[in-house]
Design a protein around this motif. Structure first.
Motif, PDB file in Angstrom:
ATOM      1  N   SER A   5       9.810 -16.184   7.714  1.00 18.70           N
ATOM      2  CA  SER A   5       9.230 -14.859   7.530  1.00 18.70           C
ATOM      3  C   SER A   5      10.320 -13.812   7.314  1.00 18.70           C
ATOM      4  CB  SER A   5       8.386 -14.466   8.741  1.00 18.70           C
ATOM      5  OG  SER A   5       7.353 -15.390   8.929  1.00 18.70           O
ATOM      6  N   SER A   6      10.094 -12.923   6.348  1.00 18.72           N
ATOM      7  CA  SER A   6      11.026 -11.831   6.109  1.00 18.72           C
ATOM      8  C   SER A   6      10.522 -10.572   6.797  1.00 18.72           C
ATOM      9  CB  SER A   6      11.171 -11.586   4.606  1.00 18.72           C
ATOM     10  OG  SER A   6       9.926 -11.255   4.036  1.00 18.72           O
ATOM     11  N   ALA A   7      11.400  -9.601   6.937  1.00 21.11           N
ATOM     12  CA  ALA A   7      11.034  -8.378   7.647  1.00 21.11           C
ATOM     13  C   ALA A   7      10.007  -7.581   6.859  1.00 21.11           C
ATOM     14  CB  ALA A   7      12.284  -7.536   7.880  1.00 21.11           C
ATOM     15  N   PRO A   8       8.940  -7.128   7.523  1.00 20.69           N
ATOM     16  CA  PRO A   8       7.943  -6.303   6.836  1.00 20.69           C
ATOM     17  C   PRO A   8       8.546  -4.972   6.407  1.00 20.69           C
ATOM     18  CG  PRO A   8       7.136  -7.137   8.943  1.00 20.69           C
ATOM     19  CD  PRO A   8       8.594  -7.383   8.910  1.00 20.69           C
ATOM     20  N   GLN A   9       8.047  -4.475   5.293  1.00 23.95           N
ATOM     21  CA  GLN A   9       8.492  -3.181   4.803  1.00 23.95           C
ATOM     22  C   GLN A   9       7.293  -2.357   4.404  1.00 23.95           C
ATOM     23  OE1 GLN A   9      11.157  -3.956   1.560  1.00 23.95           O
ATOM     24  NE2 GLN A   9      12.725  -4.885   2.854  1.00 23.95           N
ATOM     25  N   SER A  10       7.351  -1.067   4.609  1.00 19.94           N
ATOM     26  CA  SER A  10       6.300  -0.182   4.130  1.00 19.94           C
ATOM     27  C   SER A  10       6.902   0.800   3.143  1.00 19.94           C
ATOM     28  CB  SER A  10       5.645   0.577   5.286  1.00 19.94           C
ATOM     29  OG  SER A  10       6.602   1.391   5.929  1.00 19.94           O
ATOM     30  N   SER A  19      -2.647   4.767  10.160  1.00 18.62           N
ATOM     31  CA  SER A  19      -2.669   5.131   8.749  1.00 18.62           C
ATOM     32  C   SER A  19      -3.671   4.290   7.970  1.00 18.62           C
ATOM     33  CB  SER A  19      -1.282   4.930   8.117  1.00 18.62           C
ATOM     34  OG  SER A  19      -0.314   5.739   8.711  1.00 18.62           O
ATOM     35  N   GLU A  20      -4.172   4.867   6.904  1.00 16.59           N
ATOM     36  CA  GLU A  20      -4.947   4.112   5.939  1.00 16.59           C
ATOM     37  C   GLU A  20      -3.990   3.491   4.930  1.00 16.59           C
ATOM     38  OE1 GLU A  20      -7.991   6.442   4.171  1.00 16.59           O
ATOM     39  OE2 GLU A  20      -9.079   6.763   6.048  1.00 16.59           O
ATOM     40  N   VAL A  21      -4.212   2.230   4.619  1.00 19.38           N
ATOM     41  CA  VAL A  21      -3.336   1.486   3.721  1.00 19.38           C
ATOM     42  C   VAL A  21      -4.043   1.311   2.380  1.00 19.38           C
ATOM     43  CG1 VAL A  21      -2.065  -0.669   3.392  1.00 19.38           C
ATOM     44  CG2 VAL A  21      -2.332   0.280   5.689  1.00 19.38           C
ATOM     45  N   THR A  22      -3.283   1.455   1.304  1.00 18.14           N
ATOM     46  CA  THR A  22      -3.854   1.319  -0.036  1.00 18.14           C
ATOM     47  C   THR A  22      -3.553  -0.040  -0.645  1.00 18.14           C
ATOM     48  OG1 THR A  22      -3.465   3.689  -0.327  1.00 18.14           O
ATOM     49  CG2 THR A  22      -4.060   2.441  -2.287  1.00 18.14           C
ATOM     50  N   TYR A  23      -2.346  -0.571  -0.344  1.00 17.24           N
ATOM     51  CA  TYR A  23      -1.952  -1.872  -0.887  1.00 17.24           C
ATOM     52  C   TYR A  23      -1.311  -2.693   0.234  1.00 17.24           C
ATOM     53  CZ  TYR A  23      -2.323   0.480  -5.433  1.00 17.24           C
ATOM     54  OH  TYR A  23      -2.766   1.180  -6.518  1.00 17.24           O
ATOM     55  N   VAL A  24      -1.701  -3.961   0.334  1.00 18.42           N
ATOM     56  CA  VAL A  24      -1.045  -4.907   1.241  1.00 18.42           C
ATOM     57  C   VAL A  24      -0.500  -6.039   0.385  1.00 18.42           C
ATOM     58  CG1 VAL A  24      -1.317  -6.529   3.147  1.00 18.42           C
ATOM     59  CG2 VAL A  24      -2.531  -4.341   3.201  1.00 18.42           C
ATOM     60  N   ARG A  25       0.810  -6.304   0.518  1.00 15.93           N
ATOM     61  CA  ARG A  25       1.460  -7.334  -0.281  1.00 15.93           C
ATOM     62  C   ARG A  25       2.071  -8.391   0.622  1.00 15.93           C
ATOM     63  NH1 ARG A  25       4.782  -3.089  -4.092  1.00 15.93           N
ATOM     64  NH2 ARG A  25       3.038  -2.474  -5.449  1.00 15.93           N
ATOM     65  N   SER A  26       1.928  -9.637   0.222  1.00 13.46           N
ATOM     66  CA  SER A  26       2.538 -10.737   0.959  1.00 13.46           C
ATOM     67  C   SER A  26       2.702 -11.929   0.025  1.00 13.46           C
ATOM     68  CB  SER A  26       1.679 -11.139   2.152  1.00 13.46           C
ATOM     69  OG  SER A  26       2.170 -12.329   2.747  1.00 13.46           O
ATOM     70  N   GLU A  62       1.779   6.085  -2.940  1.00  9.21           N
ATOM     71  CA  GLU A  62       0.702   5.334  -2.312  1.00  9.21           C
ATOM     72  C   GLU A  62       1.200   4.656  -1.040  1.00  9.21           C
ATOM     73  OE1 GLU A  62      -2.299   5.450  -3.027  1.00  9.21           O
ATOM     74  OE2 GLU A  62      -2.416   6.179  -5.076  1.00  9.21           O
ATOM     75  N   LYS A  63       0.278   4.289  -0.185  1.00 11.35           N
ATOM     76  CA  LYS A  63       0.625   3.669   1.095  1.00 11.35           C
ATOM     77  C   LYS A  63       0.591   2.150   0.934  1.00 11.35           C
ATOM     78  CE  LYS A  63      -0.862   7.569   3.878  1.00 11.35           C
ATOM     79  NZ  LYS A  63      -1.722   8.062   4.982  1.00 11.35           N
ATOM     80  N   ILE A  64       1.794   1.577   0.830  1.00 14.15           N
ATOM     81  CA  ILE A  64       1.947   0.155   0.565  1.00 14.15           C
ATOM     82  C   ILE A  64       2.539  -0.510   1.801  1.00 14.15           C
ATOM     83  CG2 ILE A  64       3.041  -1.573  -0.899  1.00 14.15           C
ATOM     84  CD1 ILE A  64       3.236   0.571  -3.081  1.00 14.15           C
ATOM     85  N   LEU A  65       1.933  -1.595   2.224  1.00 12.76           N
ATOM     86  CA  LEU A  65       2.467  -2.408   3.313  1.00 12.76           C
ATOM     87  C   LEU A  65       2.919  -3.732   2.713  1.00 12.76           C
ATOM     88  CD1 LEU A  65       2.959  -2.601   6.376  1.00 12.76           C
ATOM     89  CD2 LEU A  65       0.683  -3.608   6.592  1.00 12.76           C
ATOM     90  N   ASP A  66       4.211  -3.905   2.599  1.00 13.14           N
ATOM     91  CA  ASP A  66       4.795  -5.125   2.036  1.00 13.14           C
ATOM     92  C   ASP A  66       5.353  -5.935   3.199  1.00 13.14           C
ATOM     93  OD1 ASP A  66       6.323  -7.098   0.812  1.00 13.14           O
ATOM     94  OD2 ASP A  66       6.905  -5.804  -0.845  1.00 13.14           O
TER      95      ASP A  66
END
Length: 478
Positions: A5-10, A19-26, A62-66
């Motif tokens: 697993s790599s470190a999560p980034q926002s 927060s409300e999230v617009t994009y979740v990437r994995s 935009e609010k992106i959770l990578d």
């Protein structure tokens, strides 16, 4: 099965809990038929698209959770949770239960009807629960009703008000205001509920034909185990299977402990009975051989059985004979468990484990060849179907609620009191080394939990909208 697993980034906008999230990437998104890189696009709390990596958008602001290689799955649905509110202000309430659930990757729970006061046996009692829950829930919450002797006229109003079905007991519950039902009561209720969109939940134990003598030391777990033999579950399952075949109302067996009941369920299904069954995380994780004298925090009903029985439960789960695994979380406090000096026959029954369900299940399941898709079926999809929520919960696809659990399947941790968020810290799992740690939980696109922190405002919904009652209700499992 999973990469390091790599470190999560926002980014590009900073994401805080709440927060409300617009994009979740994995790189590991568990979709209905695939696992791989994907971007989940969220708007107004719903999934509006799922994009392959080559099509990932690059919007600014935009609010992106990578989250790199962490696994993204549908939020877990736990249809078997006991909450003591209203009526017991010092015990587990909606706020603490739903925070613990969020920390465990659970995005929806369904509250059982017995432990609140009054129990959910009438429309007015259901309204009391609604009022108690408002503004307190960090995740979404639905409610089961109950069948008790004489409440048949309350069933249809409760069904219309939003309960997906009704729980009942076939033997004494130990609660004065929650009586068990007779065969006559069940025929009356099932006649009332025929051709409605509901499911009946059965605690599948019946009193034995002959009283079980208790001659041994009541501080020994074997004494309690002998007092509730497999035959109690077998006889109850026979009764349920016959009723299910007769009325063709979907019936669900909760708390299956004894593998001896499985052939009855299999036979009933082959004859056309719309019958489903759950087991629990404690039956899959604990065995009777390991329970210490006086360890009443292991007590539950039906009881935890021997290792050989547990292996049969796992085998049945792998081939779909058992449909789901649930927490059956009961909030028991230390004084109520220990005030009886380790007496298993007098101690309160119930195991607190809500927050630990995903890692408990995964720790044992991964060694048995379970895939992430298997987890989604057992912990998300089938519980959503049971709870009549499959149109919005249990899958990551456009149109569904943006309920997600983000977790590291390789991360190990020790269960300690200071990481447990439900009020009851006394659990058999203290000291366990588990695998699979939740990083974040999203409910309808909002970060309700991330990296040990919770959203300050509880914004979970009460899933109580009026239900349509069709003329026929074939079970979606078959």
């Amino acid at each position: 099965m999973s990469r390091k697993s790599s470190a999560p980034q926002s980014g590009p906008a900073k994401l805080d809990v709440g927060s409300e999230v617009t994009y979740v990437r994995s790189n590991q998104v568990v979709l209905d038929n695939t696992i791989g890189p994907a971007e989940i696009v969220i708007s107004d709390g719903k999934i509006v698209d799922v994009l392959p990596k080559r099509n990932w958008a690059r919007p600014s602001g935009e609010k992106i959770l990578d989250i790199g290689d962490l696994v993204v799955m549908p939020g877990i649905v736990d249809p078997h949770v006991h909450i003591c509110e209203p009526g017991h202000p010092s015990c587990e309430g909606f706020a603490s239960v739903t925070k613990a659930a969020a920390a465990g990757g659970i995005t929806t729970i369904v509250d059982m009807p017995r432990h609140c006061c009054p129990p959910t046996t009438s429309l007015s009692a259901l309204d009391s629960q609604f009022q108690a829950a408002k503004g307190q829930c960090h995740i979404d919450v639905a409610f089961w009703g109950a069948i008790v002797p004489g409440n048949q006229t309350e069933l249809l109003p409760m069904l219309k008000a939003g309960v997906p079905g009704f729980q009942c007991f076939l033997m004494a519950t130990g609660a004065e205001n929650f009586s068990h039902v007779s065969l006559h009561d069940l025929h009356v209720a099932m006649n009332e509920l025929q051709d409605t969109n509901c499911v009946l939940l059965f605690h599948a134990e019946q009193e034995p034909n002959q009283p079980v003598p208790v001659l041994e030391d009541t501080a020994e777990y074997s004494t309690f185990l002998d007092s509730r033999p497999d035959t109690m579950e077998v006889e109850a399952t026979l009764t349920i299977a016959e009723l299910c075949l007769q009325y063709q109302i979907p019936c669900h067996i909760i708390n299956l402990s004894s593998a001896q009941a499985l052939p009855i369920i299999k036979d009933a299904r082959e004859q056309g009975a719309p019958i489903t069954v759950e087991t629990t995380h404690h039956y899959l994780s604990l065995t009777s051989e390991c329970i210490p004298p006086g360890g009443t925090y292991y007590k539950c009903c039906p009881p935890i059985r021997e290792k050989s029985n547990q292996e049969q439960l796992w085998a049945a789960l792998q081939v779909g004979q058992i449909d789901m695994s649930v927490s059956a979380h009961v909030p028991c406090f230390r004084d109520s468990k220990e005030q009886n000096n380790g007496d298993f026959l007098k101690a309160q029954a119930g195991i607190a484990s809500l927050q630990l369900g995903l890692p408990l299940f995964w720790t044992s399941a991964k060694c048995r060849g379970f895939s992430f898709h298997n987890l989604v079926q057992v912990l998300c999809k089938n519980p959503a179907i049971l709870s009549k929520l499959e149109d919005r919960k249990g899958s990551l696809r456009p149109g569904m609620d943006a309920d997600l659990v983000i977790w590291d399947p390789e991360k190990e941790f020790e269960v300690k009191k200071d990481i447990i968020h439900h009020k009851c810290k006394l659990t058999p799992y203290l000291g366990f080394q588990l695998c699979g740690k939740v990083f974040a939980t999203l409910v309808r696109g909002r970060l309700v939990y991330m990296d040990g922190k919770f959203a300050t405002k509880a914004q979970g919904e009460l899933l109580v909208s009026e239900r349509q009652m069709p003329t026929k209700n074939p079970s979606p499992y078959y």
